[in-house]
Design a protein around this motif. Structure first.
Motif, PDB file in Angstrom:
ATOM      1  N   CYS A 191      -4.642  -5.180  -1.199  1.00 34.03           N
ATOM      2  CA  CYS A 191      -4.610  -4.366  -2.409  1.00 34.03           C
ATOM      3  C   CYS A 191      -3.586  -3.240  -2.260  1.00 34.03           C
ATOM      4  O   CYS A 191      -3.343  -2.728  -1.163  1.00 34.03           O
ATOM      5  CB  CYS A 191      -5.983  -3.823  -2.763  1.00 34.03           C
ATOM      6  N   LEU A 192      -2.992  -2.934  -3.367  1.00 29.60           N
ATOM      7  CA  LEU A 192      -2.003  -1.879  -3.440  1.00 29.60           C
ATOM      8  C   LEU A 192      -2.597  -0.583  -2.907  1.00 29.60           C
ATOM      9  O   LEU A 192      -3.754  -0.252  -3.188  1.00 29.60           O
ATOM     10  CB  LEU A 192      -1.587  -1.693  -4.910  1.00 29.60           C
ATOM     11  N   CYS A 193      -1.825   0.176  -2.138  1.00 34.29           N
ATOM     12  CA  CYS A 193      -2.284   1.479  -1.644  1.00 34.29           C
ATOM     13  C   CYS A 193      -1.120   2.465  -1.660  1.00 34.29           C
ATOM     14  O   CYS A 193       0.040   2.079  -1.856  1.00 34.29           O
ATOM     15  CB  CYS A 193      -2.898   1.354  -0.254  1.00 34.29           C
ATOM     16  N   ALA A 194      -1.418   3.732  -1.461  1.00 28.26           N
ATOM     17  CA  ALA A 194      -0.406   4.792  -1.523  1.00 28.26           C
ATOM     18  C   ALA A 194       0.727   4.553  -0.529  1.00 28.26           C
ATOM     19  O   ALA A 194       1.885   4.895  -0.803  1.00 28.26           O
ATOM     20  CB  ALA A 194      -1.052   6.152  -1.288  1.00 28.26           C
ATOM     21  N   GLU A 195       0.419   3.932   0.599  1.00 28.53           N
ATOM     22  CA  GLU A 195       1.426   3.667   1.622  1.00 28.53           C
ATOM     23  C   GLU A 195       2.467   2.645   1.172  1.00 28.53           C
ATOM     24  O   GLU A 195       3.485   2.452   1.837  1.00 28.53           O
ATOM     25  CB  GLU A 195       0.755   3.192   2.916  1.00 28.53           C
TER      26      GLU A 195
ATOM     27  N   GLY B 263     -11.823  -2.547 -10.065  1.00 31.78           N
ATOM     28  CA  GLY B 263     -12.129  -3.283  -8.845  1.00 31.78           C
ATOM     29  C   GLY B 263     -11.144  -4.399  -8.564  1.00 31.78           C
ATOM     30  O   GLY B 263     -11.369  -5.234  -7.688  1.00 31.78           O
ATOM     31  N   TYR B 264     -10.044  -4.439  -9.274  1.00 31.51           N
ATOM     32  CA  TYR B 264      -8.948  -5.372  -9.036  1.00 31.51           C
ATOM     33  C   TYR B 264      -7.678  -4.765  -9.606  1.00 31.51           C
ATOM     34  O   TYR B 264      -7.718  -3.761 -10.311  1.00 31.51           O
ATOM     35  CB  TYR B 264      -9.214  -6.761  -9.640  1.00 31.51           C
ATOM     36  N   GLY B 265      -6.558  -5.373  -9.280  1.00 33.19           N
ATOM     37  CA  GLY B 265      -5.270  -4.860  -9.744  1.00 33.19           C
ATOM     38  C   GLY B 265      -4.147  -5.575  -9.046  1.00 33.19           C
ATOM     39  O   GLY B 265      -4.188  -6.796  -8.889  1.00 33.19           O
TER      40      GLY B 265
ATOM     41  N   ARG C 231      -4.149  -7.439 -14.209  1.00 32.45           N
ATOM     42  CA  ARG C 231      -4.217  -6.122 -14.843  1.00 32.45           C
ATOM     43  C   ARG C 231      -4.695  -6.245 -16.276  1.00 32.45           C
ATOM     44  O   ARG C 231      -4.286  -7.151 -17.003  1.00 32.45           O
ATOM     45  CB  ARG C 231      -2.843  -5.452 -14.845  1.00 32.45           C
ATOM     46  N   ASN C 232      -5.514  -5.309 -16.667  1.00 34.17           N
ATOM     47  CA  ASN C 232      -5.974  -5.237 -18.050  1.00 34.17           C
ATOM     48  C   ASN C 232      -4.851  -4.651 -18.900  1.00 34.17           C
ATOM     49  O   ASN C 232      -4.301  -3.604 -18.576  1.00 34.17           O
ATOM     50  CB  ASN C 232      -7.226  -4.372 -18.150  1.00 34.17           C
ATOM     51  N   ILE C 233      -4.543  -5.364 -19.992  1.00 30.72           N
ATOM     52  CA  ILE C 233      -3.489  -4.925 -20.905  1.00 30.72           C
ATOM     53  C   ILE C 233      -3.948  -5.172 -22.340  1.00 30.72           C
ATOM     54  O   ILE C 233      -4.973  -5.804 -22.578  1.00 30.72           O
ATOM     55  CB  ILE C 233      -2.155  -5.655 -20.637  1.00 30.72           C
TER      56      ILE C 233
END
Length: 170
Positions: free
Chosen positions: A45-49, A91-93, A112-114
């Motif tokens: 999952c995507l993270c700040a790093e 809880g997802y992305g 992603r929700n759009i």
């Protein structure tokens, strides 16, 4: 079963915070999938790093030609923030995909929700670094993400959009 929450729209994020209690209840009932893999790729999952690799991707003209153009570091920071908030909310992305053999950044993809043509949708999104184009990796990523979406997250349907000029990837 609870109905899925309303999609997250980046332009009205502050207004949508009022739905936090409903969203929290829903998120607790789905299995969050932070990591998975396919034959040649690992996903996390995507993270700040991930900011620096996103900046690299967002400065790549060939990648960004069909994704609304080159993004500055400031725009990438906003993009990262929106997508991290999406993870917290649903809880997802987006996931970051890496080559299993060497750990190199391949691309990003996710669910992603759009909002499309007046409808709430869940989008299958993807972008791949040019060095990995033409190797069937977008298809591999998409199959893995759809499996997670349908089997783990219980998503009923997904939409995916591309431009007819986007023929390099597969």
């Amino acid at each position: 079963m609870l109905q899925p929450p309303q999609p997250y729209y980046h332009h009205d994020f502050d207004k949508s915070l009022q739905r936090t209690n409903i969203l929290s209840i829903y998120i607790m009932q789905v299995e969050q999938v932070e990591k998975f893999s396919s034959d040649r790729l690992t996903a996390s999952c995507l993270c700040a790093e991930d900011f620096s690799i996103l900046c690299q991707m967002h400065q790549e003209p060939n990648v960004m030609a069909t994704l609304n153009g080159i993004r500055s570091d400031a725009q990438t920071k906003q993009y990262l923030h929106r997508n991290l908030e999406h993870w917290q909310r649903y809880g997802y992305g987006l996931w970051i995909f890496r080559d299993k053999t060497n750990g190199e950044f391949v691309g990003r993809g996710g669910l992603r929700n759009i909002y499309v043509d007046g409808n709430d949708e869940i989008e299958l999104a993807y972008a791949l670094m040019p060095i990995y184009w033409g190797k069937g990796l977008v298809t591999e990523m998409a199959k893995a993400m759809l499996k997670v979406g349908f089997e783990n997250l219980e998503i009923a349907q997904v939409v995916c959009m591309t431009l007819t000029t986007k023929h390099h990837n597969e």
